[in-house]
Motif scaffolding. Structure first.
Motif, PDB file in Angstrom:
ATOM      1  N   UNK A   8      20.584 -77.685   7.245  1.00 24.97           N
ATOM      2  CA  UNK A   8      20.137 -78.876   6.421  1.00 24.97           C
ATOM      3  C   UNK A   8      21.135 -79.453   5.646  1.00 24.97           C
ATOM      4  N   UNK A   9      22.008 -78.457   5.029  1.00 25.27           N
ATOM      5  CA  UNK A   9      23.118 -79.142   4.288  1.00 25.27           C
ATOM      6  C   UNK A   9      24.315 -79.751   5.200  1.00 25.27           C
ATOM      7  N   UNK A  10      24.714 -79.158   6.293  1.00 29.62           N
ATOM      8  CA  UNK A  10      25.450 -79.695   7.174  1.00 29.62           C
ATOM      9  C   UNK A  10      25.135 -81.179   7.580  1.00 29.62           C
ATOM     10  N   UNK A  11      23.649 -81.308   7.950  1.00 33.06           N
ATOM     11  CA  UNK A  11      23.269 -82.543   8.509  1.00 33.06           C
ATOM     12  C   UNK A  11      23.359 -83.572   7.297  1.00 33.06           C
ATOM     13  N   UNK A  12      22.961 -83.282   6.178  1.00 28.93           N
ATOM     14  CA  UNK A  12      23.038 -84.225   4.880  1.00 28.93           C
ATOM     15  C   UNK A  12      24.566 -84.455   4.749  1.00 28.93           C
ATOM     16  N   UNK A  13      25.497 -83.805   4.740  1.00 26.42           N
ATOM     17  CA  UNK A  13      26.788 -84.007   4.535  1.00 26.42           C
ATOM     18  C   UNK A  13      27.643 -84.708   5.788  1.00 26.42           C
ATOM     19  N   UNK A  55      16.129 -89.625   5.883  1.00 27.30           N
ATOM     20  CA  UNK A  55      15.490 -89.274   7.229  1.00 27.30           C
ATOM     21  C   UNK A  55      16.188 -89.594   8.351  1.00 27.30           C
ATOM     22  N   UNK A  56      17.037 -90.592   8.538  1.00 24.11           N
ATOM     23  CA  UNK A  56      17.765 -91.033   9.634  1.00 24.11           C
ATOM     24  C   UNK A  56      18.972 -90.145   9.656  1.00 24.11           C
ATOM     25  N   UNK A  57      19.472 -89.425   8.360  1.00 26.35           N
ATOM     26  CA  UNK A  57      20.610 -88.664   8.725  1.00 26.35           C
ATOM     27  C   UNK A  57      20.075 -87.367   9.279  1.00 26.35           C
ATOM     28  N   UNK A  58      18.831 -86.998   9.161  1.00 26.53           N
ATOM     29  CA  UNK A  58      18.295 -85.825   9.848  1.00 26.53           C
ATOM     30  C   UNK A  58      18.112 -85.934  11.436  1.00 26.53           C
ATOM     31  N   UNK A  59      18.297 -86.970  11.806  1.00 28.67           N
ATOM     32  CA  UNK A  59      18.138 -87.048  13.264  1.00 28.67           C
ATOM     33  C   UNK A  59      16.893 -86.695  13.750  1.00 28.67           C
ATOM     34  N   UNK A  60      15.759 -86.741  13.276  1.00 24.82           N
ATOM     35  CA  UNK A  60      14.363 -86.438  13.849  1.00 24.82           C
ATOM     36  C   UNK A  60      14.010 -85.071  13.501  1.00 24.82           C
ATOM     37  N   UNK A  62      13.014 -83.947  10.622  1.00 22.63           N
ATOM     38  CA  UNK A  62      12.059 -84.176   9.664  1.00 22.63           C
ATOM     39  C   UNK A  62      10.735 -83.930  10.410  1.00 22.63           C
ATOM     40  N   UNK A  63       9.705 -83.083  10.129  1.00 24.44           N
ATOM     41  CA  UNK A  63       8.505 -82.922  10.829  1.00 24.44           C
ATOM     42  C   UNK A  63       8.446 -81.978  12.016  1.00 24.44           C
ATOM     43  N   UNK A  64       9.732 -81.653  12.444  1.00 23.61           N
ATOM     44  CA  UNK A  64       9.880 -80.787  13.585  1.00 23.61           C
ATOM     45  C   UNK A  64      10.463 -79.447  12.875  1.00 23.61           C
ATOM     46  N   UNK A  65      11.804 -79.363  13.049  1.00 28.29           N
ATOM     47  CA  UNK A  65      12.442 -78.050  12.578  1.00 28.29           C
ATOM     48  C   UNK A  65      12.333 -77.927  11.035  1.00 28.29           C
ATOM     49  N   UNK A  66      12.088 -79.159  10.370  1.00 27.63           N
ATOM     50  CA  UNK A  66      12.144 -79.127   8.962  1.00 27.63           C
ATOM     51  C   UNK A  66      10.463 -79.660   8.725  1.00 27.63           C
ATOM     52  N   UNK A  67       9.882 -78.887   7.870  1.00 23.50           N
ATOM     53  CA  UNK A  67       8.587 -79.111   7.442  1.00 23.50           C
ATOM     54  C   UNK A  67       8.538 -79.893   6.588  1.00 23.50           C
ATOM     55  N   UNK A  68       8.986 -79.628   5.172  1.00 21.49           N
ATOM     56  CA  UNK A  68       8.922 -80.270   3.936  1.00 21.49           C
ATOM     57  C   UNK A  68      10.191 -80.308   3.310  1.00 21.49           C
ATOM     58  N   UNK A  69      10.304 -81.495   2.871  1.00 26.62           N
ATOM     59  CA  UNK A  69      11.673 -81.743   2.174  1.00 26.62           C
ATOM     60  C   UNK A  69      11.219 -82.727   0.637  1.00 26.62           C
ATOM     61  N   UNK A  70      11.370 -82.226  -0.305  1.00 27.74           N
ATOM     62  CA  UNK A  70      11.195 -82.944  -1.400  1.00 27.74           C
ATOM     63  C   UNK A  70      12.363 -83.596  -1.645  1.00 27.74           C
TER      64      UNK A  70
END
Length: 77
Positions: A8-13, A55-60, A62-70
């Motif tokens: 998650x951190x790598x995708x955001x960075x 959400x765009x940085x997470x490249x899809x 969100x909702x798959x590998x990543x269930x919830x992100x506040x």
């Protein structure tokens, strides 16, 4: 399959290389995180647009590998 905090951190960075990023695992399950992101990319944008950029940085993921992100997003003061 949960998303490791490091992934998650790598995708955001990758999406926000200038950002100050803090991530907390809220449930200890690799599926529920809180991310605080401070980036120049958010300057002048409404909160909804800031979150759309994340959400765009997470490249899809969100909702798959990543269930919830506040999200807490802002531009530097």
């Amino acid at each position: 399959m949960p998303m490791p905090i490091q992934a998650l951190e790598a995708a955001l960075r990758e999406g926000f290389p200038d950002a100050k990023i803090e991530i907390d695992d809220l449930a200890g399950d690799g599926d529920h995180y809180r991310a605080r992101i401070v980036s120049e990319a958010f300057k002048g944008l409404p909160r909804v647009k800031q979150h759309q950029l994340v959400y765009a940085a997470l490249k899809g993921k969100m909702g798959g590998e990543l269930h919830a992100l506040a999200l807490e997003t802002s531009a530097p003061a």
